[in-house]
Motif scaffolding. Structure first.
Motif, short mmCIF file in Angstrom:
data_model
loop_
_atom_site.label_atom_id
_atom_site.label_comp_id
_atom_site.label_asym_id
_atom_site.label_seq_id
_atom_site.Cartn_x
_atom_site.Cartn_y
_atom_site.Cartn_z
N VAL A 1 28.80 22.05 109.99
CA VAL A 1 29.96 21.95 110.89
C VAL A 1 31.21 21.96 110.02
CG1 VAL A 1 31.13 20.60 112.67
CG2 VAL A 1 28.63 20.61 112.55
N PRO A 2 32.07 22.97 110.15
CA PRO A 2 33.19 23.13 109.21
C PRO A 2 34.37 22.23 109.56
CG PRO A 2 33.26 24.87 110.85
CD PRO A 2 32.02 24.07 111.15
N ASN A 3 35.26 22.08 108.57
CA ASN A 3 36.58 21.48 108.78
C ASN A 3 36.52 20.09 109.37
OD1 ASN A 3 37.69 23.96 107.89
ND2 ASN A 3 37.51 24.80 109.95
N THR A 4 35.66 19.26 108.78
CA THR A 4 35.52 17.89 109.26
C THR A 4 35.70 16.90 108.12
OG1 THR A 4 33.12 18.08 108.96
CG2 THR A 4 33.97 18.41 111.19
N VAL A 5 36.25 15.74 108.46
CA VAL A 5 36.29 14.57 107.59
C VAL A 5 35.61 13.45 108.37
CG1 VAL A 5 37.71 12.91 106.35
CG2 VAL A 5 38.43 15.31 106.48
N GLY A 31 43.20 23.41 120.52
CA GLY A 31 43.20 24.75 119.97
C GLY A 31 42.78 24.95 118.53
N PRO A 32 42.78 26.19 118.09
CA PRO A 32 42.25 26.58 116.77
C PRO A 32 43.06 26.08 115.59
CG PRO A 32 43.20 28.48 117.88
CD PRO A 32 43.17 27.38 118.89
N GLN A 33 44.28 25.61 115.81
CA GLN A 33 45.07 25.01 114.73
C GLN A 33 45.10 23.49 114.85
OE1 GLN A 33 46.13 27.02 112.32
NE2 GLN A 33 45.24 28.69 113.55
N GLY A 34 44.48 22.96 115.89
CA GLY A 34 44.59 21.54 116.18
C GLY A 34 43.63 20.68 115.38
N ILE A 71 34.53 11.22 123.34
CA ILE A 71 34.59 12.66 123.09
C ILE A 71 33.27 13.31 123.49
CG2 ILE A 71 34.75 14.43 121.28
CD1 ILE A 71 36.64 12.67 119.76
N ASP A 72 33.36 14.46 124.12
CA ASP A 72 32.17 15.29 124.34
C ASP A 72 31.81 15.87 122.97
OD1 ASP A 72 30.34 17.32 124.86
OD2 ASP A 72 31.28 17.88 126.75
N GLU A 73 30.92 15.19 122.27
CA GLU A 73 30.64 15.51 120.88
C GLU A 73 30.02 16.90 120.72
OE1 GLU A 73 29.65 12.22 117.98
OE2 GLU A 73 27.73 13.27 118.03
N ALA A 74 29.12 17.27 121.62
CA ALA A 74 28.50 18.59 121.53
C ALA A 74 29.54 19.69 121.71
CB ALA A 74 27.39 18.72 122.57
N ALA A 75 30.46 19.49 122.66
CA ALA A 75 31.51 20.49 122.88
C ALA A 75 32.44 20.57 121.68
CB ALA A 75 32.30 20.14 124.14
N LEU A 98 34.31 23.57 116.88
CA LEU A 98 34.56 23.65 115.44
C LEU A 98 33.82 24.84 114.84
CD1 LEU A 98 34.30 19.85 114.59
CD2 LEU A 98 36.32 21.27 114.16
N GLN A 99 32.58 25.03 115.26
CA GLN A 99 31.77 26.11 114.71
C GLN A 99 32.30 27.49 115.10
OE1 GLN A 99 28.00 24.69 116.24
NE2 GLN A 99 27.36 23.96 114.23
N SER A 100 32.88 27.57 116.30
CA SER A 100 33.39 28.86 116.77
C SER A 100 34.84 29.10 116.38
CB SER A 100 33.27 28.93 118.29
OG SER A 100 34.17 28.01 118.91
N GLY A 101 35.52 28.06 115.86
CA GLY A 101 36.93 28.20 115.51
C GLY A 101 37.88 27.93 116.66
N ARG A 102 37.35 27.50 117.82
CA ARG A 102 38.22 27.18 118.95
C ARG A 102 38.92 25.84 118.76
NH1 ARG A 102 34.92 26.27 123.01
NH2 ARG A 102 33.02 26.57 121.79
N LEU A 103 38.43 25.02 117.83
CA LEU A 103 39.10 23.80 117.38
C LEU A 103 39.25 23.89 115.88
CD1 LEU A 103 40.20 20.91 117.88
CD2 LEU A 103 37.86 20.08 117.54
N GLY A 104 40.44 23.55 115.40
CA GLY A 104 40.72 23.71 113.98
C GLY A 104 40.01 22.72 113.08
#
Length: 309
Positions: free
Chosen positions: A266-270, A217-220, A231-235, A240-246
């Protein structure tokens, strides 16, 4: 009497040559196919994360050992090797504690936005009015996918930082103190942070699917210190880009080295370049096991860390 001959398969393993040349004739695949020495090479030294070149193996008529320098061996078809009379070794129980440290570091870096703070300070944005509000780790629910040596090392580290731990894997482990969730999807739904720490093979490619990502989810926060193909990297990027993953904190990627352009915007990544297990101490341990296995093989003694299926 001629010395045993070994072939190093991947160029990033080139530092091993200096440790081997005192006892072996060392060939390097990136310098060209060792056609003239093909019948003399008795051991092939590989990084287990890379697919084994079966054509190369079959061209080495004197080969008896596939010596995997790493702990992971998902690129090696062990059954195929054994069917051809080839022994396979690897380097287990050497760097799992270091990988667990790195996983915890990724959690801290992502949740406390440490890379962002570094960038803002260096850019001169720190003023008396500037603040970055981040999320406490207290009571964060960590779900670990795969409770092997890495997962079992990570769990108490998370608990020390006041997080709670549950896990999922294909087989129950009733001896463990942490609760096993019924399914991977349930684990993702019940977690704030999902850490991928399981072994990878052809059966679990894309295990962390779009459905699992969206259940987190969007806070995860999704953390991967295992293998990129899990991991399905494209998904994940789309989520991440749509905010469906935090957030995502990744040390491994579908293709390595990963293309930096893939992550532009691609936001919110380390992101770290597959360094979780790469400590000086771990590499020294891997080297000791490699040397021990080579000595045992060429002396006709039992191998130190053989792989069996």
């Amino acid at each position: 009497m001629s010395r045993p001959a070994v072939l190093i398969a991947q160029s990033h393993l080139h530092p091993l040559g200096g440790f081997l040349e005192g006892s072996y004739d060392v060939y390097r695949l990136w310098e060209g196919p060792p056609s003239e020495a093909a019948s003399q090479i008795g051991a092939l030294i590989v990084d287990g994360a890379y697919p084994l070149d079966k054509g190369l193996v079959e061209s080495l008529s004197g080969l008896g050992l596939i010596a995997c320098f790493t702990a992971g061996h998902d690129g090696i078809d062990v059954e195929w090797c054994q069917a051809r009379g080839l022994a396979v070794t690897h380097a287990p129980a050497v760097n799992h504690e270091d990988v667990a440290d790195h996983a915890l570091g990724l959690i801290l870096a992502a949740r406390r936005e440490i890379p962002r703070g570094d960038r803002e300070l260096r850019a001169g944005h720190w003023t008396p009015d500037f603040r970055i509000l981040t999320q406490s780790l207290r009571n964060q629910r960590v779900g670990i996918v795969g409770m092997g040596s890495i997962g079992q090392a990570l769990a108490p580290r998370c608990e020390a930082l006041r997080m709670t731990v549950s896990w999922w894997g294909p087989r129950p482990k009733p001896e463990l103190q942490w609760p096993r969730v019924d399914s991977l999807l349930d684990l993702a739904k019940d977690s704030d942070i999902l850490v991928v720490a399981c072994k990878a093979d052809d059966s679990n490619r894309g295990l962390i699917s779009q459905a699992v990502i969206e259940a987190l989810g969007p806070q995860g926060l999704l953390v991967n210190v295992a293998r990129g193909q899990l991991i399905d990297e494209a998904a994940m990027i789309a989520a991440l880009q749509s905010g469906r993953l935090g957030q995502a904190a990744l040390d491994v990627f579908e293709v390595e080295p990963t293309d930096p352009e893939r992550w532009a915007g691609v936001p919110n990544t380390v992101l770290t370049p597959h360094t979780a297990g790469a400590t000086r101490e771990a590499v020294q341990g891997m080297l000791a096991l490699l040397l021990g296995n080579l000595t045992a093989h060429f002396s006709g003694e039992p191998l130190k860390t053989p792989l069996t299926v």
